[in-house]
Design a protein around this motif. Sequence first.
Motif, PDB file in Angstrom:
ATOM      1  N   CYS A  92       0.817  -1.223   0.000  1.00 54.09           N
ATOM      2  CA  CYS A  92       0.000   0.000   0.000  1.00 54.09           C
ATOM      3  C   CYS A  92       0.841   1.259   0.000  1.00 54.09           C
ATOM      4  O   CYS A  92       0.388   2.321  -0.397  1.00 54.09           O
ATOM      5  CB  CYS A  92      -0.940  -0.002   1.200  1.00 54.09           C
ATOM      6  SG  CYS A  92      -0.177   0.454   2.783  1.00 54.09           S
ATOM      7  N   ASN A  94       1.830   2.861   2.637  1.00 52.00           N
ATOM      8  CA  ASN A  94       1.497   3.805   3.693  1.00 52.00           C
ATOM      9  C   ASN A  94       1.398   3.243   5.103  1.00 52.00           C
ATOM     10  O   ASN A  94       1.197   3.990   6.047  1.00 52.00           O
ATOM     11  CB  ASN A  94       0.169   4.477   3.358  1.00 52.00           C
ATOM     12  CG  ASN A  94       0.263   5.972   3.485  1.00 52.00           C
ATOM     13  OD1 ASN A  94       1.220   6.494   4.044  1.00 52.00           O
ATOM     14  ND2 ASN A  94      -0.719   6.670   2.981  1.00 52.00           N
ATOM     15  N   CYS A  95       1.527   1.945   5.262  1.00 50.78           N
ATOM     16  CA  CYS A  95       1.354   1.366   6.593  1.00 50.78           C
ATOM     17  C   CYS A  95       2.698   1.374   7.331  1.00 50.78           C
ATOM     18  O   CYS A  95       3.725   1.758   6.791  1.00 50.78           O
ATOM     19  CB  CYS A  95       0.809  -0.052   6.474  1.00 50.78           C
ATOM     20  SG  CYS A  95       1.957  -1.193   5.692  1.00 50.78           S
ATOM     21  N   PHE A  96       2.657   0.919   8.544  1.00 53.50           N
ATOM     22  CA  PHE A  96       3.862   0.803   9.369  1.00 53.50           C
ATOM     23  C   PHE A  96       4.993   0.107   8.604  1.00 53.50           C
ATOM     24  O   PHE A  96       6.133   0.552   8.600  1.00 53.50           O
ATOM     25  CB  PHE A  96       3.499  -0.004  10.629  1.00 53.50           C
ATOM     26  CG  PHE A  96       4.654  -0.343  11.524  1.00 53.50           C
ATOM     27  CD1 PHE A  96       5.052   0.534  12.519  1.00 53.50           C
ATOM     28  CD2 PHE A  96       5.344  -1.536  11.370  1.00 53.50           C
ATOM     29  CE1 PHE A  96       6.118   0.222  13.352  1.00 53.50           C
ATOM     30  CE2 PHE A  96       6.412  -1.861  12.192  1.00 53.50           C
ATOM     31  CZ  PHE A  96       6.796  -0.977  13.191  1.00 53.50           C
ATOM     32  N   LYS A  99       6.233   1.930   5.294  1.00 52.06           N
ATOM     33  CA  LYS A  99       7.031   3.098   5.662  1.00 52.06           C
ATOM     34  C   LYS A  99       8.449   2.710   6.048  1.00 52.06           C
ATOM     35  O   LYS A  99       9.360   3.514   6.011  1.00 52.06           O
ATOM     36  CB  LYS A  99       6.384   3.844   6.836  1.00 52.06           C
ATOM     37  CG  LYS A  99       5.116   4.585   6.465  1.00 52.06           C
ATOM     38  CD  LYS A  99       5.453   5.784   5.601  1.00 52.06           C
ATOM     39  CE  LYS A  99       4.221   6.572   5.245  1.00 52.06           C
ATOM     40  NZ  LYS A  99       4.386   7.358   4.019  1.00 52.06           N
ATOM     41  N   ARG A 100       8.620   1.474   6.473  1.00 44.05           N
ATOM     42  CA  ARG A 100       9.954   0.997   6.846  1.00 44.05           C
ATOM     43  C   ARG A 100      10.579   0.149   5.753  1.00 44.05           C
ATOM     44  O   ARG A 100      11.491  -0.642   6.017  1.00 44.05           O
ATOM     45  CB  ARG A 100       9.859   0.207   8.153  1.00 44.05           C
ATOM     46  CG  ARG A 100       9.738   1.113   9.360  1.00 44.05           C
ATOM     47  CD  ARG A 100       9.164   0.401  10.569  1.00 44.05           C
ATOM     48  NE  ARG A 100       8.975   1.330  11.673  1.00 44.05           N
ATOM     49  CZ  ARG A 100       8.000   2.245  11.747  1.00 44.05           C
ATOM     50  NH1 ARG A 100       7.124   2.350  10.775  1.00 44.05           N
ATOM     51  NH2 ARG A 100       7.916   3.064  12.778  1.00 44.05           N
ATOM     52  N   ASP A 107       0.709  -4.267   5.660  1.00 44.92           N
ATOM     53  CA  ASP A 107      -0.373  -4.628   6.573  1.00 44.92           C
ATOM     54  C   ASP A 107      -1.756  -4.514   5.938  1.00 44.92           C
ATOM     55  O   ASP A 107      -2.736  -4.988   6.493  1.00 44.92           O
ATOM     56  CB  ASP A 107      -0.312  -3.670   7.782  1.00 44.92           C
ATOM     57  CG  ASP A 107      -0.452  -4.404   9.090  1.00 44.92           C
ATOM     58  OD1 ASP A 107      -0.451  -5.639   9.082  1.00 44.92           O
ATOM     59  OD2 ASP A 107      -0.571  -3.717  10.127  1.00 44.92           O
TER      60      ASP A 107
END
Lengths: 397, 256
Positions: A92, A94-96, A99-100, A107
């Motif tokens: 996506c 944009n999730c945790f 982003k890493r 997720d």
Amino acid sequence: MKAVCWMGKEKVSVEDVPDPKILNPRDAIVRITSTAICGSDLHLYGGFVPTMEQGDIVGHEFMGEVVEIGPGVDRNKLKVGDRVVVPFTIACGNCFFCKRQLWSLCDNSNPNYWIAEQMMGYSPSGLFGYTHMMGGYAGGQAQYARVPYADVGPLKIPDGMPDDKVLFLSDIFPTGYFGAVNADIQPGDTVAIWGCGPVGQFAIRSAFMLGAERVIAIDRFDYRLQMAEQGGAETINYEEVDDVIQTIKEMTGNIGPDSCIDAVGMEAHDHGFMYMMDRTKQAIMAESDRPIALRQAIQACRKGGTVSVPGVYAGFDDKIPMGAFMNKALTMKTGQTHMMRFMQPLLERIQGGEIDPSFVISHRVPIADAPEMYKIFRDKEDNCTKVVLDPWAAAAA
Amino acid sequence: MHESETLFSQHGPDGSRSKSIPKWGALLGGGTLAVVGLTRRSKSGIAMAAAGGLLAYAGMKLNSNTEPGVAETSLLLNTSPDEAYRFWREFETIPQYMSHIESVNKIADRTYRFIARVPVIGQVRWDAELYTDRQSEGIDWRSLPGSDVDAEGSVRFRKAADDRGTIVTSTVRFRPAAGGLAGAARYLSKSASFLLRQNLRRAKALVETGEIPTTEGQSHGPRSVVTGVMRSINPVKPARGEHGFQEMVEARRSVS
Ligand SMILES: NC(=O)c1ccc[n+]([C@@H]2O[C@H](COP(=O)([O-])OP(=O)(O)OC[C@H]3O[C@@H](n4cnc5c(N)ncnc54)[C@H](O)[C@@H]3O)[C@@H](O)[C@H]2O)c1
Ligand SMILES: [Zn+2]
Ligand SMILES: [Zn+2]
């Protein structure tokens, strides 16, 4: 359109199915120009991975031209007419996890999160052309595919670069590279790699890129071992030696490789008692994987070394030598490849002439031949290393 | 509604006050289920429904002697407590991420009318009153007398450690049918928690990505009969209907 469908264990067929539609705002539709069969597809083909359904469109290594984009796609990132390679992990952005840069752990992208959650505690990202546990997304061995979060994954390819050179940015080149990155290679290291399939081949070349001095590659097919040698590896044909681990020890002055890469996965082959045990257990579903290469990698690795596992496992494995793993203070790293971390840098390596990934291609066939090619690739007949399908070519007469 | 009028006022805030809250599990969303033997006025109470025992629906009108069911789940959202709160507070958007909820309309200051469609039972309506509403912190609601459903719930927003976003915790209390099987409350709570988590997950996806992941409507080859049946009772088949695409397009992505 034409699409390769999973129709049951050891059965795929080319079916006429409806063209894909945009289902979500950030979707795109890609008209596929080249698509390949992967070792992971063989696990599905063999019926080793649960939650496939008859009729599923398979394939996760594909590229083509964007022909339609949803209203939510960021126009600065992707537009109709772009030529793209699509990564097999769906993320996506944009999730945790995204982003890493842990793209294969997104997720949000698995609509069937709960199934994977039951089995693994949490769900990894959705994957193209894979099981329903991993989202059940229709795959790319087809003429068109729907690509979710199209402003995140697809990598734009400059004009003038032929498909053959960039297609494997969709999976196996980054996967081999990720296998080498996970092996934590230091300049001068010795790396042993189980499996000289396409993933193993790219792992060999990537290990050298990352500074390895020696690579020892293990397989039983001479044509694949030769390809490994062309990549600079020393090779072991495990059918021609008494004991692979002993051979590796001899080759390394009894210290062992600094890191070991399992590029074989759950369908490893061997002779001997353990193999028969694993096969039997797999057949009666008492064990889902045959972790032969993994066991050897742990056993052979030098003390304090790293075991990297790009080979795919699906479930539960017996007789993993935890005693060796713990007492030798090993590290293990694994995962479906975090594709988007590696695609651009590896494209640059291709552009810079450092590597031409098309060396693995052994067969180019029309999509209609896919069912036959699955079998040939599975059985490693006809010196088959990598099959590229042309979704638009008329079937050979 | 029966004796539940005083339900939410006679006990403390610890959940013990739920006295006669009937089935809620179904309304939490989730399933396109084959519901077995469940009628709207079912006195026999609980119908364990479908799909390999994954889910259960309770009857509608129940007596008050059974143990309350509690569904609770929490998820990390990559957004601030304030943004999360504002997303949840727009009750009208609930149908986008809660399956089976057809509409939510404001009918008075702090009171919303929920209309859900539940398999077999049909339309179910309740009015929910927000009795606490604290910016960035949380919302508590309870169903009002005259509703088809007695339940109460809360949503809490807590800043996650290390700036990881917000931990959203959603709780719903309900009372399963009387005369039901022993352990039914626990069983229903589990199912309801599962459904609640499905809904929360959809909400998270909407907040984080602007859409809810789906494969409904994608192409495939010929399915087998078995597969067809399995698909039709898939307990978590996302409900999309008219809600869905267009609204998602308009929904903003709240983080970037
Ligand atoms: N992690 C990822 O993201 C990812 C991505 C793509 C593929 N994979 C996995 O990588 C693995 C390899 O894929 P591939 O496309 O190269 O498949 P492949 O089938 O072409 O290659 C596997 C090779 O392993 C060899 N082999 C079998 N048993 C062995 C043993 N005991 N010792 C040494 N070699 C042995 C086989 O002879 C074969 O050459 C598969 O498990 C695949 O699913 C993982
Ligand atoms: Zn692959
Ligand atoms: Zn993500």
